[in-house]
Design a protein around this motif. Structure first.
Motif, PDB file in Angstrom:
ATOM      1  N   ASP A 221       9.933   7.013  -3.805  1.00 57.34           N
ATOM      2  CA  ASP A 221      10.189   7.251  -5.227  1.00 57.34           C
ATOM      3  C   ASP A 221       9.805   6.048  -6.070  1.00 57.34           C
ATOM      4  N   SER A 222       9.122   5.077  -5.468  1.00 55.95           N
ATOM      5  CA  SER A 222       8.722   3.857  -6.163  1.00 55.95           C
ATOM      6  C   SER A 222       7.210   3.771  -6.282  1.00 55.95           C
ATOM      7  N   MET A 223       6.709   3.688  -7.520  1.00 53.20           N
ATOM      8  CA  MET A 223       5.275   3.524  -7.731  1.00 53.20           C
ATOM      9  C   MET A 223       4.806   2.159  -7.214  1.00 53.20           C
ATOM     10  N   ILE A 224       5.651   1.136  -7.332  1.00 57.03           N
ATOM     11  CA  ILE A 224       5.280  -0.200  -6.858  1.00 57.03           C
ATOM     12  C   ILE A 224       5.051  -0.187  -5.351  1.00 57.03           C
ATOM     13  N   LEU A 225       5.912   0.529  -4.617  1.00 60.45           N
ATOM     14  CA  LEU A 225       5.756   0.599  -3.164  1.00 60.45           C
ATOM     15  C   LEU A 225       4.464   1.318  -2.794  1.00 60.45           C
ATOM     16  N   LEU A 226       4.143   2.404  -3.519  1.00 61.46           N
ATOM     17  CA  LEU A 226       2.885   3.107  -3.252  1.00 61.46           C
ATOM     18  C   LEU A 226       1.697   2.179  -3.497  1.00 61.46           C
ATOM     19  N   TYR A 227       1.729   1.456  -4.588  1.00 56.69           N
ATOM     20  CA  TYR A 227       0.647   0.533  -4.945  1.00 56.69           C
ATOM     21  C   TYR A 227       0.467  -0.532  -3.855  1.00 56.69           C
ATOM     22  N   SER A 228       1.590  -1.069  -3.359  1.00 53.75           N
ATOM     23  CA  SER A 228       1.500  -2.119  -2.347  1.00 53.75           C
ATOM     24  C   SER A 228       0.898  -1.598  -1.046  1.00 53.75           C
ATOM     25  N   HIS A 229       1.149  -0.339  -0.713  1.00 56.38           N
ATOM     26  CA  HIS A 229       0.581   0.222   0.505  1.00 56.38           C
ATOM     27  C   HIS A 229      -0.914   0.521   0.336  1.00 56.38           C
ATOM     28  N   VAL A 230      -1.321   0.933  -0.846  1.00 54.92           N
ATOM     29  CA  VAL A 230      -2.753   1.155  -1.083  1.00 54.92           C
ATOM     30  C   VAL A 230      -3.520  -0.154  -0.921  1.00 54.92           C
ATOM     31  N   ARG A 231      -2.918  -1.249  -1.340  1.00 53.67           N
ATOM     32  CA  ARG A 231      -3.584  -2.565  -1.247  1.00 53.67           C
ATOM     33  C   ARG A 231      -3.928  -2.945   0.193  1.00 53.67           C
ATOM     34  N   THR A 232      -3.171  -2.411   1.152  1.00 52.65           N
ATOM     35  CA  THR A 232      -3.436  -2.752   2.550  1.00 52.65           C
ATOM     36  C   THR A 232      -4.741  -2.153   3.054  1.00 52.65           C
ATOM     37  N   GLY A 233      -5.250  -1.119   2.362  1.00 52.83           N
ATOM     38  CA  GLY A 233      -6.463  -0.445   2.802  1.00 52.83           C
ATOM     39  C   GLY A 233      -6.218   0.663   3.806  1.00 52.83           C
ATOM     40  N   ARG A 234      -4.977   0.847   4.216  1.00 48.60           N
ATOM     41  CA  ARG A 234      -4.664   1.869   5.225  1.00 48.60           C
ATOM     42  C   ARG A 234      -4.176   3.171   4.600  1.00 48.60           C
ATOM     43  N   TRP A 235      -3.909   3.142   3.314  1.00 47.10           N
ATOM     44  CA  TRP A 235      -3.483   4.344   2.603  1.00 47.10           C
ATOM     45  C   TRP A 235      -4.275   4.465   1.307  1.00 47.10           C
ATOM     46  N   ALA A 236      -4.299   5.679   0.786  1.00 49.17           N
ATOM     47  CA  ALA A 236      -4.788   5.930  -0.561  1.00 49.17           C
ATOM     48  C   ALA A 236      -3.664   6.643  -1.302  1.00 49.17           C
ATOM     49  N   SER A 237      -3.768   6.717  -2.616  1.00 50.02           N
ATOM     50  CA  SER A 237      -2.774   7.449  -3.398  1.00 50.02           C
ATOM     51  C   SER A 237      -3.468   8.161  -4.537  1.00 50.02           C
ATOM     52  N   VAL A 238      -2.764   9.080  -5.160  1.00 50.56           N
ATOM     53  CA  VAL A 238      -3.278   9.782  -6.341  1.00 50.56           C
ATOM     54  C   VAL A 238      -2.386   9.396  -7.505  1.00 50.56           C
ATOM     55  N   MET A 239      -2.992   8.844  -8.539  1.00 49.97           N
ATOM     56  CA  MET A 239      -2.235   8.381  -9.695  1.00 49.97           C
ATOM     57  C   MET A 239      -2.863   8.894 -10.979  1.00 49.97           C
ATOM     58  N   PRO A 240      -2.049   9.063 -12.042  1.00 50.39           N
ATOM     59  CA  PRO A 240      -2.613   9.435 -13.338  1.00 50.39           C
ATOM     60  C   PRO A 240      -3.578   8.364 -13.841  1.00 50.39           C
ATOM     61  N   ALA A 241      -4.648   8.790 -14.486  1.00 49.08           N
ATOM     62  CA  ALA A 241      -5.659   7.849 -14.969  1.00 49.08           C
ATOM     63  C   ALA A 241      -5.070   6.846 -15.956  1.00 49.08           C
ATOM     64  N   ARG A 242      -4.222   7.315 -16.875  1.00 51.87           N
ATOM     65  CA  ARG A 242      -3.648   6.398 -17.863  1.00 51.87           C
ATOM     66  C   ARG A 242      -2.743   5.364 -17.203  1.00 51.87           C
ATOM     67  N   LEU A 243      -2.014   5.769 -16.177  1.00 53.28           N
ATOM     68  CA  LEU A 243      -1.161   4.826 -15.472  1.00 53.28           C
ATOM     69  C   LEU A 243      -2.003   3.753 -14.794  1.00 53.28           C
ATOM     70  N   ALA A 244      -3.073   4.173 -14.119  1.00 55.29           N
ATOM     71  CA  ALA A 244      -3.946   3.211 -13.455  1.00 55.29           C
ATOM     72  C   ALA A 244      -4.544   2.225 -14.456  1.00 55.29           C
ATOM     73  N   ALA A 245      -4.949   2.741 -15.627  1.00 50.64           N
ATOM     74  CA  ALA A 245      -5.539   1.867 -16.648  1.00 50.64           C
ATOM     75  C   ALA A 245      -4.493   0.925 -17.243  1.00 50.64           C
ATOM     76  N   THR A 246      -3.296   1.454 -17.533  1.00 50.47           N
ATOM     77  CA  THR A 246      -2.237   0.640 -18.132  1.00 50.47           C
ATOM     78  C   THR A 246      -1.803  -0.484 -17.206  1.00 50.47           C
ATOM     79  N   LEU A 247      -1.751  -0.217 -15.896  1.00 57.01           N
ATOM     80  CA  LEU A 247      -1.345  -1.228 -14.917  1.00 57.01           C
ATOM     81  C   LEU A 247      -2.494  -2.165 -14.551  1.00 57.01           C
ATOM     82  N   GLY A 248      -3.670  -1.934 -15.129  1.00 55.11           N
ATOM     83  CA  GLY A 248      -4.812  -2.797 -14.841  1.00 55.11           C
ATOM     84  C   GLY A 248      -5.448  -2.538 -13.499  1.00 55.11           C
TER      85      GLY A 248
END
Length: 300
Positions: A221-248
């Motif tokens: 239930d945490s977007m931060i946790l999802l983001y941290s797992h994507v950074r590892t390269g072992r997972w991908a995620s689906v996020m809203p475009a505006r959220l991705a842009a707002t978070l840089g």
């Protein structure tokens, strides 16, 4: 009478006499006596109870509906009189679905510039929880989906359109693509929000519509946790475009946010507030601000 109706609302929220009393700042015997007095004045049983709270009776549910109206109108009256004398001030309580949290600032910042005496409390909640909080007068407004699941009786103001991106590490197999299909996304090891989140239900349905069995290997239930797992390269995620842009996340050498097409799905995110007239001055001002912000975002 108003304080006893407040007791009833607290009991509806907590479903427990002790916790309801605590939220009202009274003892449990005081709250129980208040509910009993309401029952005696109406001549009907409002609450089914044994050694503890069980449920509201049908008559209790109807009284509860009236209690929400009366208490809401009373709060509106007090707030309006205060605003006439002192100007707009007080605290706005907002709740937003996790994927809209980063966009709350586009609403609160211009609102506070117009009304510097107003303060905010902002919660992260599911879309179902937001509607329940609105109904029980626990929040003043919420940010949620407007066009996917039933909203009930609310005032809704569209803010922006949600489109979806595949979020992957820069060295992931699909990272060099300019777009991907939902069928391709379904085969990638995914980390997504938990099933109680409407965003997860939307995305999972889009993936299943391809005929594939989505490869969802982690949920949170945490977007931060999802983001941290994507950074590892072992997972991908689906996020809203505006959220991705707002978070840089679209301006980094670490991650890629790739448009998902076939189909290019969209959903509307907006402000929901109680459908009550008159609104409290704070809520009415927030709805007006949301209309201004929505008009600007729709032009982008």
């Amino acid at each position: 009478m108003i304080d006893k109706l407040e007791f009833l609302l607290a009991l509806a929220r907590e479903r427990h006499f002790g916790r309801a009393a605590e939220t009202c700042g009274v003892t449990q015997p005081t709250l129980s006596a208040g509910v009993k007095q309401l029952e005696e004045s109406f001549g009907v049983l409002l609450v089914n109870r044994g050694s503890r709270f069980q449920s509201f009776t049908p008559e209790g549910e109807r009284v509860l509906d009236w209690a929400r109206r009366i208490v809401g109108d009373t709060r509106s009256m007090h707030q309006e009189v205060h605003a006439l004398k002192h100007g707009l001030a007080g605290r706005l309580r907002l709740a937003a679905i996790p994927t809209a949290l980063a966009m709350v600032e586009t609403l609160t910042s211009p609102f506070r510039a117009r009304h510097p005496e107003v303060q905010f409390t902002i919660y992260s909640r599911t879309s179902v929880e937001i509607l329940a909080l609105l109904e029980n007068l626990e929040i003043d407004a919420g940010l949620t989906y407007l066009d996917n699941e039933p909203l009930g009786r609310v005032t809704a103001v569209p803010l922006y359109t949600e489109r979806y991106r595949l979020l992957v590490a820069a060295d992931a197999p699909l990272a060099d693509r300019t777009s991907v299909t939902w069928a391709e996304v379904a085969n990638v090891p995914l980390c997504l929000l938990t099933p109680d989140m409407q965003n997860r239900r939307i995305i999972e349905q889009l993936l299943r519509d391809t005929g594939a069995n989505p490869n969802i290997t982690l949920e949170s239930d945490s977007m931060i946790l999802l983001y941290s797992h994507v950074r590892t390269g072992r997972w991908a995620s689906v996020m809203p475009a505006r959220l991705a842009a707002t978070l840089g996340l679209t301006d980094t050498n670490i991650l890629r946010a790739i448009p998902i097409v076939e189909p290019e799905a969209t959903h509307t995110i907006g402000l929901v507030a109680p459908a009550r007239e008159p609104m409290t001055p704070l809520t009415a001002a927030l709805v007006a601000e949301a209309r201004r912000v929505g008009a600007m975002l729709s032009e982008e």
